[in-house]
Scaffold this motif. Structure first.
Motif, PDB file in Angstrom:
ATOM      1  N   ASP A   1      -6.340  -8.109   4.390  1.00  0.00           N
ATOM      2  CA  ASP A   1      -6.303  -7.821   2.954  1.00  0.00           C
ATOM      3  C   ASP A   1      -5.789  -6.408   2.686  1.00  0.00           C
ATOM      4  O   ASP A   1      -4.998  -6.182   1.764  1.00  0.00           O
ATOM      5  N   ILE A   2      -6.247  -5.444   3.500  1.00  0.00           N
ATOM      6  CA  ILE A   2      -5.801  -4.050   3.342  1.00  0.00           C
ATOM      7  C   ILE A   2      -4.291  -3.957   3.538  1.00  0.00           C
ATOM      8  O   ILE A   2      -3.580  -3.327   2.752  1.00  0.00           O
TER       9      ILE A   2
ATOM     10  N   ILE B   1      -1.945  -6.355   3.346  1.00  0.00           N
ATOM     11  CA  ILE B   1      -1.194  -7.067   2.303  1.00  0.00           C
ATOM     12  C   ILE B   1      -1.089  -6.209   1.042  1.00  0.00           C
ATOM     13  O   ILE B   1      -0.027  -6.117   0.406  1.00  0.00           O
ATOM     14  N   LYS B   2      -2.188  -5.560   0.673  1.00  0.00           N
ATOM     15  CA  LYS B   2      -2.181  -4.705  -0.510  1.00  0.00           C
ATOM     16  C   LYS B   2      -1.251  -3.509  -0.311  1.00  0.00           C
ATOM     17  O   LYS B   2      -0.504  -3.127  -1.225  1.00  0.00           O
ATOM     18  N   GLU B   3      -1.287  -2.911   0.874  1.00  0.00           N
ATOM     19  CA  GLU B   3      -0.425  -1.752   1.137  1.00  0.00           C
ATOM     20  C   GLU B   3       1.048  -2.147   1.147  1.00  0.00           C
ATOM     21  O   GLU B   3       1.910  -1.363   0.733  1.00  0.00           O
TER      22      GLU B   3
ATOM     23  N   LYS C   1       2.314  -4.082  -0.805  1.00  0.00           N
ATOM     24  CA  LYS C   1       2.667  -4.144  -2.227  1.00  0.00           C
ATOM     25  C   LYS C   1       2.596  -2.774  -2.895  1.00  0.00           C
ATOM     26  O   LYS C   1       2.824  -2.657  -4.104  1.00  0.00           O
TER      27      LYS C   1
ATOM     28  N   GLU D   1      -0.209  -0.937  -2.958  1.00  0.00           N
ATOM     29  CA  GLU D   1      -1.553  -0.735  -3.479  1.00  0.00           C
ATOM     30  C   GLU D   1      -2.443  -0.140  -2.380  1.00  0.00           C
ATOM     31  O   GLU D   1      -2.854  -0.841  -1.453  1.00  0.00           O
TER      32      GLU D   1
ATOM     33  N   SER E   1      -5.861   2.127  -1.051  1.00  0.00           N
ATOM     34  CA  SER E   1      -7.208   2.595  -1.366  1.00  0.00           C
ATOM     35  C   SER E   1      -7.162   4.126  -1.447  1.00  0.00           C
ATOM     36  O   SER E   1      -6.203   4.760  -0.978  1.00  0.00           O
TER      37      SER E   1
ATOM     38  N   LYS F   1      -4.220   6.398   0.460  1.00  0.00           N
ATOM     39  CA  LYS F   1      -3.075   6.749  -0.379  1.00  0.00           C
ATOM     40  C   LYS F   1      -2.460   8.086   0.040  1.00  0.00           C
ATOM     41  O   LYS F   1      -3.167   9.078   0.201  1.00  0.00           O
TER      42      LYS F   1
END
Length: 212
Positions: free
Chosen positions: A121-122, A124-126, A128, A130, A132, A136
């Protein structure tokens, strides 16, 4: 999701296959990874996840280590997690490569498939954009506090993060053209750092810039 297990020890590979048993995971040990990381990455399906031990070179298993394949996979938008049984292996890793390794775990902390889902999940978000707060990147000033010639390590102070803590980084983390300058106490440069990180073990820096 298909989980590919990289470990130079066959018994360990098989143990992780058992540990990660889950209805939503297809877990496969990589017995012969080959020598070309990019070819390995290109052969993976879009729903792949890599789980790799840090040391892969022993026993002639591979000609690369886990940090290399996890970071290259990350740059190809394939999630992955790095782990090791070495208690101090985080001190061996470069700071720059940690930008592409969102999760680093000790073997003892890997107890069930939940870490796989969390790390996936971490990642996949990165992919995109996105991040934490702890991951960042922010552009900030760094100063060389000292250079350890015996171990080719640079100790940095990042005033915007913690003005009292010295962060170690191997000389190899820096561009070749400024290695001489980085050996000088007081040398200042800019780079991108995950300023929201609380644990110095997880701190990374990339994109080194100097005033010209």
């Amino acid at each position: 999701m298909k989980v590919h297990i990289f470990d130079d020890n066959k018994e360990s590979r098989d143990l992780f296959v058992e540990l990660f048993q889950d209805p939503n995971l297809l877990v496969e040990p990589v017995d012969n990874p080959g020598s070309n990381i990019q070819e390995i990455i290109n052969s993976l399906a879009g729903d792949s996840f890599l789980f790799s031990d840090y040391r892969l070179k022993p026993h002639q298993y591979a000609n690369f280590d886990g940090d290399e394949i996890i970071s290259i996979a990350y740059n190809n938008h394939i999630p992955g997690m790095l782990c090791s049984s070495l208690s101090d292996f985080d001190s061996i890793l470069g700071r720059s490569i940690r930008r592409e390794i969102p999760m680093i775990a000790e073997i003892k902390d890997v107890t069930d498939p939940e870490l796989i889902y969390l790390c996936n999940d971490i990642c996949i978000k990165e992919f995109k954009g996105e991040f934490s707060e702890s991951r960042k990147p922010w552009r900030t000033l760094c100063r060389v506090a000292e250079y350890d010639s015996k171990y080719d390590k640079v100790y940095l102070v990042i005033p915007g993060w913690d003005s009292k803590t010295k962060i170690s980084a191997p000389l190899s983390d820096f561009p070749k053209e400024i290695e001489k300058k980085v050996r000088e106490e007081g040398f200042r440069f800019y780079c991108k750092v995950n300023m929201g990180c609380e644990n110095p073990r997880e701190l990374y820096f990339t994109d080194v810039e100097i005033d010209t």
